[in-house]
Design a protein around this motif. Sequence first.
Motif, mmCIF file in Angstrom:
data_model
loop_
_atom_site.group_PDB
_atom_site.id
_atom_site.type_symbol
_atom_site.label_atom_id
_atom_site.label_comp_id
_atom_site.label_asym_id
_atom_site.label_seq_id
_atom_site.Cartn_x
_atom_site.Cartn_y
_atom_site.Cartn_z
ATOM 1 N N THR A 11 17.953 -31.702 25.516
ATOM 2 C CA THR A 11 16.464 -31.374 24.590
ATOM 3 C C THR A 11 16.936 -32.486 23.365
ATOM 4 O OG1 THR A 11 17.218 -29.263 23.519
ATOM 5 C CG2 THR A 11 16.525 -28.981 26.029
ATOM 6 N N LEU A 12 18.274 -33.145 23.424
ATOM 7 C CA LEU A 12 18.617 -33.399 21.378
ATOM 8 C C LEU A 12 18.275 -34.926 22.063
ATOM 9 C CD1 LEU A 12 21.632 -31.233 21.233
ATOM 10 C CD2 LEU A 12 19.044 -31.095 20.507
ATOM 11 N N THR A 13 17.905 -35.888 20.561
ATOM 12 C CA THR A 13 17.901 -36.743 20.556
ATOM 13 C C THR A 13 18.978 -36.908 19.115
ATOM 14 O OG1 THR A 13 15.808 -36.233 18.818
ATOM 15 C CG2 THR A 13 15.256 -36.824 21.437
ATOM 16 N N THR A 15 19.618 -40.241 15.851
ATOM 17 C CA THR A 15 19.388 -41.560 15.144
ATOM 18 C C THR A 15 20.419 -42.292 15.723
ATOM 19 O OG1 THR A 15 18.047 -39.988 13.978
ATOM 20 C CG2 THR A 15 18.591 -42.135 13.461
ATOM 21 N N HIS A 49 15.572 -43.548 17.659
ATOM 22 C CA HIS A 49 15.741 -42.030 18.443
ATOM 23 C C HIS A 49 15.647 -42.442 19.866
ATOM 24 C CE1 HIS A 49 15.584 -40.153 14.049
ATOM 25 N NE2 HIS A 49 13.863 -40.996 14.563
ATOM 26 N N ASP A 76 19.407 -35.183 15.873
ATOM 27 C CA ASP A 76 18.018 -34.780 15.142
ATOM 28 C C ASP A 76 17.938 -33.389 15.149
ATOM 29 O OD1 ASP A 76 17.958 -37.734 14.437
ATOM 30 O OD2 ASP A 76 17.020 -37.600 16.697
ATOM 31 N N ASP A 77 17.162 -33.168 14.684
ATOM 32 C CA ASP A 77 16.005 -31.300 14.785
ATOM 33 C C ASP A 77 17.304 -30.828 14.398
ATOM 34 O OD1 ASP A 77 13.875 -32.643 14.197
ATOM 35 O OD2 ASP A 77 13.726 -33.491 16.461
ATOM 36 N N VAL A 78 18.023 -30.365 14.401
ATOM 37 C CA VAL A 78 19.987 -29.811 14.374
ATOM 38 C C VAL A 78 19.979 -29.160 12.828
ATOM 39 C CG1 VAL A 78 20.276 -29.136 16.606
ATOM 40 C CG2 VAL A 78 21.543 -30.805 14.587
ATOM 41 N N TYR A 79 20.982 -28.460 12.188
ATOM 42 C CA TYR A 79 21.390 -28.016 11.204
ATOM 43 C C TYR A 79 21.931 -28.668 10.792
ATOM 44 C CZ TYR A 79 18.276 -24.500 10.405
ATOM 45 O OH TYR A 79 17.177 -23.730 10.438
ATOM 46 N N ASP A 83 25.401 -29.949 14.164
ATOM 47 C CA ASP A 83 25.471 -31.860 14.043
ATOM 48 C C ASP A 83 26.827 -31.999 14.376
ATOM 49 O OD1 ASP A 83 24.713 -34.177 13.934
ATOM 50 O OD2 ASP A 83 26.002 -34.828 12.163
#
Length: 164
Positions: A11-13, A15, A49, A76-79, A83
């Motif tokens: 589900t993750l991407t 950068t 991304h 992306d989109d994680v704390y 990461d």
Amino acid sequence: MSPSFRSYLETLTATCAQPVFKSACEAGGYDVMTPRGSPLNKDLEFAPHHPVVRTHPVTGWKSIFAGVGIHVSRIDDVYDYEDTMIREYIMRLITRSHDCIARMHWTKQACAIWSNACTLHAATPDTHLVSGNRTGVRASGIGEVPYLDPASVGRHTALGLPMN
């Protein structure tokens, strides 16, 4: 890797950028070509991304594409601590699995070719073991934009190998 964690990574991407590109060009006195290869690869601000788990364009197998190396800026989109945890976990999986490691024994006129779609590569600092200078020439093809096909499977599943 557990099936639930594999599913989460899908589900993750991430950068993907090379922040040292500009300083390396300046230090080496190189002009930046624009575009370089892909028409999307221009200037110094290129930071696409890409999926963390991607489908290899030839085999159709899933592989971990991002998470380690200097080309990945962050997941992306994680704390920040998530990461770090994810990237350290992926690096441990890659570097501690004998199934994932190949070592090139360099000899005169040796040539190494690999697929950047599924290979983490690093130069081994062992030049003190051989006399003379080693010279390398790097050629990179224009690859496709990484993607994840939800119907793709991993290598173990494709080959009928047991999951460890």
